[in-house]
Design an enzyme around this catalytic site. Structure first.
Site, PDB file in Angstrom:
ATOM      1  CD  GLU A 180      -2.486   1.278   2.745  1.00  0.00           C
ATOM      2  OE1 GLU A 180      -3.399   2.097   2.887  1.00  0.00           O
ATOM      3  OE2 GLU A 180      -2.132   0.470   3.640  1.00  0.00           O
ATOM      4  CD  GLU A 185      -6.007   5.769   6.946  1.00  0.00           C
ATOM      5  OE1 GLU A 185      -6.048   4.556   6.690  1.00  0.00           O
ATOM      6  OE2 GLU A 185      -4.992   6.357   7.368  1.00  0.00           O
TER       7      GLU A 185
END
Length: 376
Positions: A157, A240
């Site tokens: 990622e 996030e």
């Protein structure tokens, strides 16, 4: 530091979300109908599509508190973000818009997954809207995997932190700085227990930016966290949040993946046999380098990326005849329009100027499109 990725939490919470919302598994995994402006999604894993080509997802997995997003024709806005979680753990969610595949839900008409060696460019653009009374990051995620999987967590990622508010930090630890796609970044590297994570943190908030995803994918390759025969599976822009988050918005998002012929071994980014000559002129505090790439294989190279690592203390200040990604440490140089095709036995040249400190040295190794080169 988050103990596990947001996507892994999504998978574990998927069945509960289905039972709660009384939606069948088949219905969840089928691409939703296109969204109208200001469609509201409060279901933890609710999704819809915009512009007939991108998926917007609520993706709340780290808390049982309510999160709602208002989906517009160009992005989304968080309208309700109840609850908080400790900032030294995982975030509450990752509401986002994406091109590609996420837990078998693929965006309409996507070219992803696509092998990195076949992607000539992947231009993207995103515009964010921020708030101050929250703890969050604005993160653009790039997912890479050795296989063209459309489900589950990928191997690597890449996170691009456009903005960071509150006492949060990326996974792993800082490993230096790098210039990528014309900007300087603090680089973090680590593993969350499920996948490797390479994070690029902006020194100050970026609100709007257009860039090439491949510049960051090449960074992962040059740092040994991916290979050119791996696949780009999705790109995602979102947030996030750890605390609050109402008002955060992705105002607009676009993503295109341009691919060449995967059957041509000399196609864009394809592997080849190569030799590199690295001629330098150095002086107190500075140097120039003239680089010659020779195609020693039997097939032409159509599109090339040369990866190498500058010795400690060296930094590139300007270059010519190549697109340079990274100014110190791991560096990649990719072709420009006029020197992208190198016939068998042919050469491509580029160069750069830089600063240096201490004893001068040359890079110890070079790889062209993922293949190690000999040195002249």
């Amino acid at each position: 530091m988050r103990p596990s990725p947001h996507h892994a939490h999504s998978a574990r919470g998927l069945l509960g979300a289905l039972l709660t919302s009384l939606v069948s598994l088949a219905a969840l995994l089928t691409t939703a109908s296109p969204a109208q402006a200001d469609t509201t999604i409060c279901q933890p894993f609710g999704t819809t599509t915009i512009q007939g080509r991108y998926v917007v997802q609520n993706n709340r997995w780290g808390t049982s508190a309510t999160q709602c997003i208002a989906v517009t024709d160009s992005g989304f806005r968080i309208t309700q973000a109840d609850g908080s979680v400790p900032t030294n753990g995982a975030p509450k969610s990752y509401p986002s818009v994406y091109n590609g595949c996420h837990y078998t839900n693929c965006s309409p008409g996507t070219k992803l997954p696509a092998q990195l060696s076949t992607i000539s460019s992947a231009p993207t653009s995103v515009s964010y809207g921020y708030v101050n009374d929250a703890a969050y990051n604005a993160s653009y995620d790039i997912w890479l995997d050795p296989t063209p999987r459309t489900d589950g967590v990928n191997r690597t990622e890449i996170m691009i932190w456009f903005n960071k508010v509150g006492s949060i930090q990326p996974i792993g630890s800082p490993v230096g700085s790098a210039g990528v796609a014309g900007r300087d970044w603090q680089v973090w590297s680590g593993n969350n227990g499920s996948n490797d994570v390479l994070s690029f943190v902006a020194p100050s908030a970026i609100t709007n930016w257009s860039f090439d995803v491949m510049d960051f994918a090449r960074q992962a390759v040059s740092r040994g966290l991916a290979q050119n025969n791996w696949y780009l599976t999705s790109v995602q822009a979102g947030f996030e949040p750890w605390q609050n988050g109402a008002g955060l918005a992705v105002n607009s998002f676009s993503s295109t993946v341009n691919t060449g012929s995967s059957g041509d071994p000399g196609g864009p980014g394809g592997p080849t046999a190569c030799q590199v000559a690295y001629a330098t002129n150095d002086w107190q505090g500075g140097f120039t380098a003239d680089v010659t790439i020779t195609n020693t294989g039997s097939s032409p190279v159509r599109g090339w990326t040369l990866a190498f690592t500058l010795p400690s203390g060296q930094r590139i200040t300007n270059g010519w005849n190549a697109n340079l990604s990274g100014a110190s440490g791991a560096v990649t140089a990719s072709n420009v329009a006029h020197n992208g095709e190198v016939p068998a036995g042919g050469r491509a040249t580029f160069g750069f100027q830089g600063t240096s400190g201490g004893a001068f040295a040359k890079p110890s190794a070079f790889s062209l499109n993922g293949s190690a080169c000999t040195t002249a």
